[in-house]
Write a protein that holds these residues in place. Structure first.
Motif, PDB file in Angstrom:
ATOM      1  N   THR A  48       0.851  -1.184   0.000  1.00 56.63           N
ATOM      2  CA  THR A  48       0.000   0.000   0.000  1.00 56.63           C
ATOM      3  C   THR A  48       0.888   1.237   0.000  1.00 56.63           C
ATOM      4  N   TYR A  49       0.639   2.126  -0.965  1.00 54.99           N
ATOM      5  CA  TYR A  49       1.408   3.363  -1.084  1.00 54.99           C
ATOM      6  C   TYR A  49       0.467   4.553  -0.831  1.00 54.99           C
ATOM      7  N   TYR A  50       0.821   5.415   0.118  1.00 53.68           N
ATOM      8  CA  TYR A  50      -0.004   6.554   0.492  1.00 53.68           C
ATOM      9  C   TYR A  50       0.557   7.833  -0.140  1.00 53.68           C
ATOM     10  N   PHE A  51      -0.373   8.696  -0.600  1.00 50.97           N
ATOM     11  CA  PHE A  51      -0.007   9.982  -1.196  1.00 50.97           C
ATOM     12  C   PHE A  51      -0.864  11.080  -0.578  1.00 50.97           C
ATOM     13  N   SER A  52      -0.240  12.206  -0.251  1.00 51.01           N
ATOM     14  CA  SER A  52      -0.980  13.307   0.352  1.00 51.01           C
ATOM     15  C   SER A  52      -0.239  14.624   0.110  1.00 51.01           C
ATOM     16  N   THR A  53      -0.995  15.684  -0.140  1.00 48.30           N
ATOM     17  CA  THR A  53      -0.406  17.025  -0.216  1.00 48.30           C
ATOM     18  C   THR A  53      -0.672  17.802   1.067  1.00 48.30           C
ATOM     19  N   LEU A  54      -1.214  17.142   2.069  1.00 46.91           N
ATOM     20  CA  LEU A  54      -1.580  17.813   3.319  1.00 46.91           C
ATOM     21  C   LEU A  54      -0.486  17.734   4.373  1.00 46.91           C
ATOM     22  N   LYS A  55       0.445  16.825   4.218  1.00 46.67           N
ATOM     23  CA  LYS A  55       1.494  16.632   5.217  1.00 46.67           C
ATOM     24  C   LYS A  55       2.674  17.548   4.931  1.00 46.67           C
ATOM     25  N   THR A  56       3.327  18.021   5.986  1.00 44.81           N
ATOM     26  CA  THR A  56       4.459  18.942   5.835  1.00 44.81           C
ATOM     27  C   THR A  56       5.790  18.305   6.223  1.00 44.81           C
ATOM     28  N   GLU A  57       5.775  17.076   6.730  1.00 38.37           N
ATOM     29  CA  GLU A  57       7.018  16.437   7.141  1.00 38.37           C
ATOM     30  C   GLU A  57       7.944  16.256   5.943  1.00 38.37           C
ATOM     31  N   SER A  58       9.235  16.371   6.184  1.00 38.77           N
ATOM     32  CA  SER A  58      10.200  16.217   5.100  1.00 38.77           C
ATOM     33  C   SER A  58      10.400  14.749   4.714  1.00 38.77           C
ATOM     34  N   THR A  59      10.173  13.855   5.651  1.00 44.43           N
ATOM     35  CA  THR A  59      10.347  12.426   5.381  1.00 44.43           C
ATOM     36  C   THR A  59       9.202  11.923   4.509  1.00 44.43           C
TER      37      THR A  59
END
Length: 245
Positions: A48-59
């Motif tokens: 499962t691969y997750y994608f989001s533009t809401l997270k700000t973490e660099s990792t």
């Protein structure tokens, strides 16, 4: 506009589905019809691969805690049957796209592309904006030399020789302000555009292609190039590479 749920098979030599979305038409919603539970598959054996533009973490490692921020990462992933590509609700993927080439296996579990996260948030949105350009070629002469047989196409989602896949719950646009280039939307030199494009060429019959609950709008297709992949949803078949056209 309510449409049927899916194109179940895409066979060589047969046009499986043509759904053109005119640039000034009302938005189009692809919604589910009543289908057996067997098609409503949630896989557990694949990655499962997750994608989001809401997270700000660099990792970014593709986990729910540290999702990938750009759909460009999909180009680097070895997507296999049973894998899931999950887009967080509320995300907007601007100038991005999903292109899958020769993926899926009718004998395995389906590839799933769908939302995750807060069910009260907006569905994840892919705004391709004329990016995601690839070359379409029928590989054979068409019925008239006036009809374009090959050229560049911009697709938000491209399924080329890809089968056993279920895509649901997304919002898709592929808009361009062509007037800024001095061209009308039906200019013969305007690049063709699609929301979802499917092409069968070298894999024979493609099984189990499910498009469910997709909100597709603002696709500025080219009405002149009616044989090219362009419009809201367009599926074609091309001559296999092993055959000379």
């Amino acid at each position: 506009m309510n449409l049927g749920k899916k194109a179940k098979k895409l066979c060589s030599g047969i046009l499986a589905a043509v759904l053109l979305l005119q640039p000034l038409a009302q938005p189009m919603m692809l919604q589910a019809a009543e289908v057996p539970d067997s098609t409503e598959t949630t896989t557990t054996s694949g990655k499962t691969y997750y994608f989001s533009t809401l997270k700000t973490e660099s990792t970014e490692d593709g986990t729910q805690e540290n999702p990938y921020k750009s759909l460009d990462k999909i180009k680097e992933l070895d997507i296999q049957p049973g894998d899931q590509i999950l887009l967080e609700r509320g995300s907007e993927f601007n100038d991005q796209y999903i292109h899958l080439m020769e993926k899926g296996d009718s004998a395995g579990e389906p590839i799933i592309i769908e939302p995750y996260g807060d069910e009260t948030a907006d569905r994840p949105k892919i705004n391709t904006n004329g990016k995601g350009v690839w070359e379409q070629d029928y590989g054979a002469r068409l019925d008239s030399t006036a009809h374009k047989r090959n050229g560049d196409v911009s697709s938000a989602i491209l399924l080329k020789d890809t089968e056993n896949i279920e895509i649901r719950g997304l919002e898709i646009t592929n808009w361009v302000e062509v007037e800024a280039d001095g061209k009308a939307y039906n200019d013969v030199n305007l690049i063709d555009r699609t929301g979802v494009a499917g092409m069968a060429q070298n894999k024979g019959t493609l099984e189990h292609i499910v498009l469910d609950d997709l909100y597709i709008h603002d696709i500025k297709g080219n009405i002149v190039n009616k044989h090219m992949l362009n419009g809201g949803i367009y599926f074609i078949c091309a001559l296999p590479d092993s055959v000379t056209g």
